[in-house]
Design a protein around this motif. Sequence first.
Motif, PDB file in Angstrom:
ATOM      1  N   ALA A 153       0.690  -1.127  -0.058  1.00  0.00           N
ATOM      2  CA  ALA A 153      -0.047  -0.096  -0.122  1.00  0.00           C
ATOM      3  C   ALA A 153       0.907   1.116   0.147  1.00  0.00           C
ATOM      4  O   ALA A 153       2.113   1.040   0.517  1.00  0.00           O
ATOM      5  N   TYR A 154       0.411   2.319  -0.671  1.00  0.00           N
ATOM      6  CA  TYR A 154       1.213   3.533  -0.824  1.00  0.00           C
ATOM      7  C   TYR A 154       0.438   4.600  -1.045  1.00  0.00           C
ATOM      8  O   TYR A 154      -0.891   4.643  -1.334  1.00  0.00           O
ATOM      9  N   GLY A 155       0.914   5.938  -0.618  1.00  0.00           N
ATOM     10  CA  GLY A 155      -0.053   7.175  -1.128  1.00  0.00           C
ATOM     11  C   GLY A 155       0.556   7.938  -2.246  1.00  0.00           C
ATOM     12  O   GLY A 155       1.765   7.586  -2.510  1.00  0.00           O
ATOM     13  N   PHE A 156      -0.276   8.417  -3.005  1.00  0.00           N
ATOM     14  CA  PHE A 156       0.049   9.123  -4.385  1.00  0.00           C
ATOM     15  C   PHE A 156      -0.778  10.256  -4.428  1.00  0.00           C
ATOM     16  O   PHE A 156      -2.387  10.056  -4.659  1.00  0.00           O
ATOM     17  N   GLU A 157      -0.388  11.530  -4.533  1.00  0.00           N
ATOM     18  CA  GLU A 157      -1.254  12.611  -4.769  1.00  0.00           C
ATOM     19  C   GLU A 157      -2.596  12.513  -3.704  1.00  0.00           C
ATOM     20  O   GLU A 157      -3.524  12.740  -4.393  1.00  0.00           O
ATOM     21  N   ASN A 158      -2.170  12.502  -2.470  1.00  0.00           N
ATOM     22  CA  ASN A 158      -3.250  12.303  -1.591  1.00  0.00           C
ATOM     23  C   ASN A 158      -4.136  11.381  -1.518  1.00  0.00           C
ATOM     24  O   ASN A 158      -5.402  11.352  -0.730  1.00  0.00           O
ATOM     25  N   ASN A 159      -3.868  10.300  -2.467  1.00  0.00           N
ATOM     26  CA  ASN A 159      -4.963   8.999  -2.276  1.00  0.00           C
ATOM     27  C   ASN A 159      -4.188   7.886  -2.024  1.00  0.00           C
ATOM     28  O   ASN A 159      -2.986   7.918  -1.984  1.00  0.00           O
ATOM     29  N   LEU A 160      -4.905   6.845  -1.581  1.00  0.00           N
ATOM     30  CA  LEU A 160      -4.094   5.680  -1.241  1.00  0.00           C
ATOM     31  C   LEU A 160      -4.235   4.705  -2.340  1.00  0.00           C
ATOM     32  O   LEU A 160      -5.499   4.569  -2.908  1.00  0.00           O
ATOM     33  N   GLN A 172      -6.845   1.637  -6.771  1.00  0.00           N
ATOM     34  CA  GLN A 172      -7.253   3.020  -6.011  1.00  0.00           C
ATOM     35  C   GLN A 172      -8.185   2.815  -4.998  1.00  0.00           C
ATOM     36  O   GLN A 172      -9.275   2.621  -5.098  1.00  0.00           O
ATOM     37  N   ILE A 173      -7.771   2.932  -3.808  1.00  0.00           N
ATOM     38  CA  ILE A 173      -8.833   2.778  -2.651  1.00  0.00           C
ATOM     39  C   ILE A 173      -9.746   4.086  -2.360  1.00  0.00           C
ATOM     40  O   ILE A 173     -10.702   3.964  -1.459  1.00  0.00           O
ATOM     41  N   THR A 174      -8.808   5.159  -2.516  1.00  0.00           N
ATOM     42  CA  THR A 174      -9.402   6.378  -2.299  1.00  0.00           C
ATOM     43  C   THR A 174      -9.320   7.234  -3.601  1.00  0.00           C
ATOM     44  O   THR A 174      -8.502   7.370  -4.460  1.00  0.00           O
ATOM     45  N   THR A 175     -10.522   8.139  -3.956  1.00  0.00           N
ATOM     46  CA  THR A 175     -10.658   8.846  -5.140  1.00  0.00           C
ATOM     47  C   THR A 175     -10.710  10.469  -4.888  1.00  0.00           C
ATOM     48  O   THR A 175     -10.457  11.018  -5.710  1.00  0.00           O
ATOM     49  N   ASP A 176     -10.977  10.603  -3.659  1.00  0.00           N
ATOM     50  CA  ASP A 176     -11.332  12.214  -3.306  1.00  0.00           C
ATOM     51  C   ASP A 176     -10.140  12.968  -2.901  1.00  0.00           C
ATOM     52  O   ASP A 176     -10.193  14.236  -2.573  1.00  0.00           O
ATOM     53  N   GLY A 177      -8.843  12.438  -3.044  1.00  0.00           N
ATOM     54  CA  GLY A 177      -7.836  13.052  -2.516  1.00  0.00           C
ATOM     55  C   GLY A 177      -7.486  14.376  -3.706  1.00  0.00           C
ATOM     56  O   GLY A 177      -7.505  14.250  -4.827  1.00  0.00           O
ATOM     57  N   GLU A 178      -7.141  15.546  -2.916  1.00  0.00           N
ATOM     58  CA  GLU A 178      -6.869  16.709  -3.719  1.00  0.00           C
ATOM     59  C   GLU A 178      -6.018  17.489  -2.786  1.00  0.00           C
ATOM     60  O   GLU A 178      -6.185  18.100  -1.592  1.00  0.00           O
ATOM     61  N   LYS A 179      -4.964  18.094  -3.627  1.00  0.00           N
ATOM     62  CA  LYS A 179      -4.049  19.140  -2.828  1.00  0.00           C
ATOM     63  C   LYS A 179      -4.710  20.466  -2.185  1.00  0.00           C
ATOM     64  O   LYS A 179      -5.533  20.757  -2.604  1.00  0.00           O
ATOM     65  N   ASN A 180      -4.103  20.432  -1.029  1.00  0.00           N
ATOM     66  CA  ASN A 180      -4.709  21.418   0.114  1.00  0.00           C
ATOM     67  C   ASN A 180      -5.988  21.350   0.154  1.00  0.00           C
ATOM     68  O   ASN A 180      -6.813  22.525   0.466  1.00  0.00           O
ATOM     69  N   LYS A 181      -6.786  20.172   0.279  1.00  0.00           N
ATOM     70  CA  LYS A 181      -8.077  19.806   0.402  1.00  0.00           C
ATOM     71  C   LYS A 181      -8.241  18.710   1.224  1.00  0.00           C
ATOM     72  O   LYS A 181      -8.878  18.829   2.305  1.00  0.00           O
ATOM     73  N   ILE A 182      -7.938  17.539   0.449  1.00  0.00           N
ATOM     74  CA  ILE A 182      -8.248  15.982   1.115  1.00  0.00           C
ATOM     75  C   ILE A 182      -6.926  15.255   1.129  1.00  0.00           C
ATOM     76  O   ILE A 182      -6.445  15.378   0.080  1.00  0.00           O
ATOM     77  N   ILE A 183      -6.705  14.814   2.121  1.00  0.00           N
ATOM     78  CA  ILE A 183      -5.408  13.901   2.278  1.00  0.00           C
ATOM     79  C   ILE A 183      -5.974  12.604   2.863  1.00  0.00           C
ATOM     80  O   ILE A 183      -6.590  12.692   3.816  1.00  0.00           O
TER      81      ILE A 183
END
Length: 732
Positions: A153-160, A172-183
Motif C-alpha cells: 500500500a502507498y500514497g500518491f497525490e493524496n490518495n491511497l 485505488q482505494i480512495t478517489t477524493d484526494g486533492e492538494k490543499n483539500k483532502i489527504i
Amino acid sequence: MSLRHVAAVFAFLMTSLVFCQEKQLTLQEIWSGEFRTEGMQALHSMANGNQYSVLNFDRQSRTSTIDIYDYKTLKKVKTLVSSADISEIRGFYDYSFSADESKLILTTKSEPVFRRSTLGEYYIYDIASKTVTKVSDDLVQEPTLSPDGTKVAYGFENNLYVKNLTSGKVDQITTDGEKNKIINGITDWVYEEEFAFVRAFDWNADSNQIAYIKFDESEVPEFSMDVYGSELYQTQHVFKYPKAGEANSKVSLQLYNVDDKSTIELSEGKPGDFYIPRLQWTNDPNILSVQFMNRHQNELDLILFDTKEKTMINVLAEIDKAYIDVTFNLTFLKDNSFIWTSEKDGFNHIYHYSKEGNLINQVTKGNWEVTNYYGFNEKANTIYYQSTENGSINRDVYSIQLNGKNKKRLTQKNGTNSASFSADFTYFINTFSSATTPQEYTLYDSKSGKIVKQIKDNNALTTKLEDYVMSEKEFSTITVNGNDLNMWTIKPKDFDANKTYPLFMYQYSGPGSQQVANRWNITNDYWYQMLAQEGYIVVCIDGRGTGYKGSDFKKVTQNELGKYEVEDQIEAAKQLGKLDHIDESRIGIWGWSYGGFMSSNALLKGNDVFKMAIAVAPVTSWRFYDTIYTERYMTTPQENPSGYDENSPINHVDKLKGDYLLIHGTGDDNVHVQNTMLMVEALIQADKQFEWMIYPDKNHGIYGGNTRLHLYKKMTNFIHKTLGDKLKASEN
C-alpha cells in the motif's frame, strides 16, 4: 651520533609533539564533516534472533548491499542483496523488510517534502526468486508491505493505493484526494511536524484490512512562501498551515476492506475538535487501537474498535492539568493486555493494563524518567527500557520483570547508552557515548548484561582530536530561582582564574528538551571548543520547562512560554557574571528556533545583563506558530491572550539596548520568515538598530552548499565584534 645531535633531534620531536597538540579548530573543518563519527547504518534485527542486517555501501564500485551478520560472532554470514546483481536499479540507500522477511522495499530515489516526508522511487525485492518489482512509475509516499508480503500500500497525490505483487494489479482505494483539500492516509503538515509521523495508515495482521486517517483541510488557512530559485520569476509554495487558534484539519478514521473493496468510517458521530495522533492494530486482526485527543491535548483516550462486531470500547482515559505527551510506547501482548507509559505519578513510567483497560500494575517507579521503551520479551516475561535513574544527564539500559521485580542495569559506562535488541531479545547492540568518548558499538547479552564483543568504535577520531586544542566539557548544577539546573561549561584550555573572560551562553529551553547531556559532541560542540580557544567561556543551562526531571519541573511553563525559562537564563547570567573570572559587561546568548525566541527575550528583558544575542529562525510571537505545538502549552490565543503577548519578543522591542543579530531562511515552512519580518518592522518603528541576515530559499535548518559555513562565519564575527573586545573577527 653526537650528544649535541641527539639533543637537537629530541628538541625537534618535542617541539613537533607540542605543535601537533596545539592545532586549532577551524570553521571549514567543522562544517566539512572533518569530525564526523562512524555508525551502523539501517540496522535491522532478523526474526530468527541470531542475525542482523546492515546496509553497506562500497564507494569504489558504487554498490549498495544488505549484509547479514551473526550476533554471536559478529561475522558476516552472507550478502542478502547487492545492487550489482539487479539490472533494473543502479543502487539503493535504504530498505525495509516485510513482516515475514520474504521481501524487501528498496529505496532508490527520494525527494524531501517537509521535515519527515518524502516522495520516492521504490522497488520490491523478492528474496527467494531474486526478482524486483517497481512499486510505481510515479514518486510515491510511505510504501508499506502487507504482513503476508503479497501486497503493498502507498500514497500518491493524496490518495491511497494497493498493489497486488502477484498479479501486478493496482487498486485505488480512495478517489477524493486533492492538494490543499483532502489527504488520505498521509498526515497533513502539522501532524507530521508535531505528532512525528507521516504514514497515517496501517495493515491488520491478516492483510485484509487497512485503517487510515482522512484529513479534510479545506477550512485550514493557507500559507505561502516565495521560492526565488534562479529563474527570471519566482514561484510560490502554497500549503495549509493552521496557526494557533485557527481551524485544523477535520480528521476521520476510515476502514478499508481489501476483499470486498468497501470503506466505512469508524469515527462517525464523534463530536468536537479532536486529534488522532496514533493508530495501531493489535495482535487480533479485527481489533484496532486508536488514540483520540482533545484540542487542548490534556485528555487522551485509547479506544479499541472491533471491526468485525462493529463495536468499540474506551480502555484508557488519561487527563492532565497541563498536557499529555503522545508516544509510540504502546505494546499489545498475546492476550491483548498492553504496556503503556505515563507521567501520571509525576515521572514517566511503565504500566501494564488488561485488555479491558484495568491497571494490573505499575512496572517502574521512582523519581526518575523512563526515556525509551524497547520491548517485551514474552518468553522471559521481561521488559527492556532506557532511563535516567543514573542521573538526568545520563542514560542507561535496564531490564525488569513484568511484575516490577528483578530490575537490572544492563549497561556499564556512565554516559548515554541506547540499545537495539535482537528480535528474540537474546542480545542487544549498545550505542554508547559520553562527553569524552565518541560513539562505540558493543554487543551485550541481554540476560546477564555482560559484553559479548566490541563491534565498532571511533578511536580514529579520538586519535585525530589529540592533535587539537580541546577543553573538557565540565558538568555541574547551578541553583537558580530555587531550582538546581543542569549546566555544562567549556573554558579555554589555558584558563587562568586570575583573568576575566567574556561569557557566551547557549540554550534551547523548549518544553521537555535537553541540551545538557553526557554524550559525544554534535557539530556545534566543536564550534564552542573553537570559541573557547579564542578566549570565551561557553556555558549551557537547562532551565525550568526542560525535560527529564519530572512533570512538575517540565510543565511549570504551561500557559506562559518564555516567562520562567527566560527568568532562569537571566538570573543564571547574573550569578555567573559575579564570578571573578567572568567579565559581566561581556555576556552574550544565542539559540535557534525556540532557542532564538529565548535569546531574543533574554536580550530584551535582561537588557542590563546581556550585551548581545543571536537569534536564528526564532518564533517572535506564538500567534504565528502552529496549533498542535503552541496550543499544547498555551491553549489558544482567544483563551490566553496575555500568555501569548506578554512573553513574545516582538512586544518588547522598545527594551533593546544590546547588539542583536537576527537570522532566518525564507523557505522555512516551520517557523515562517514572517516571524523575522514582523520583528524587523517592530524594531524599525521602535527606532532600534540591529543586524540581520536572510538566507534565500533555505528551510528551518539553513543548510545546503556553502550555507552553514557562511552562517557560522557570520555568527562568529558578530560574537568577536560584540564580546571579543580586542579579539579580531574570524575569517577561518
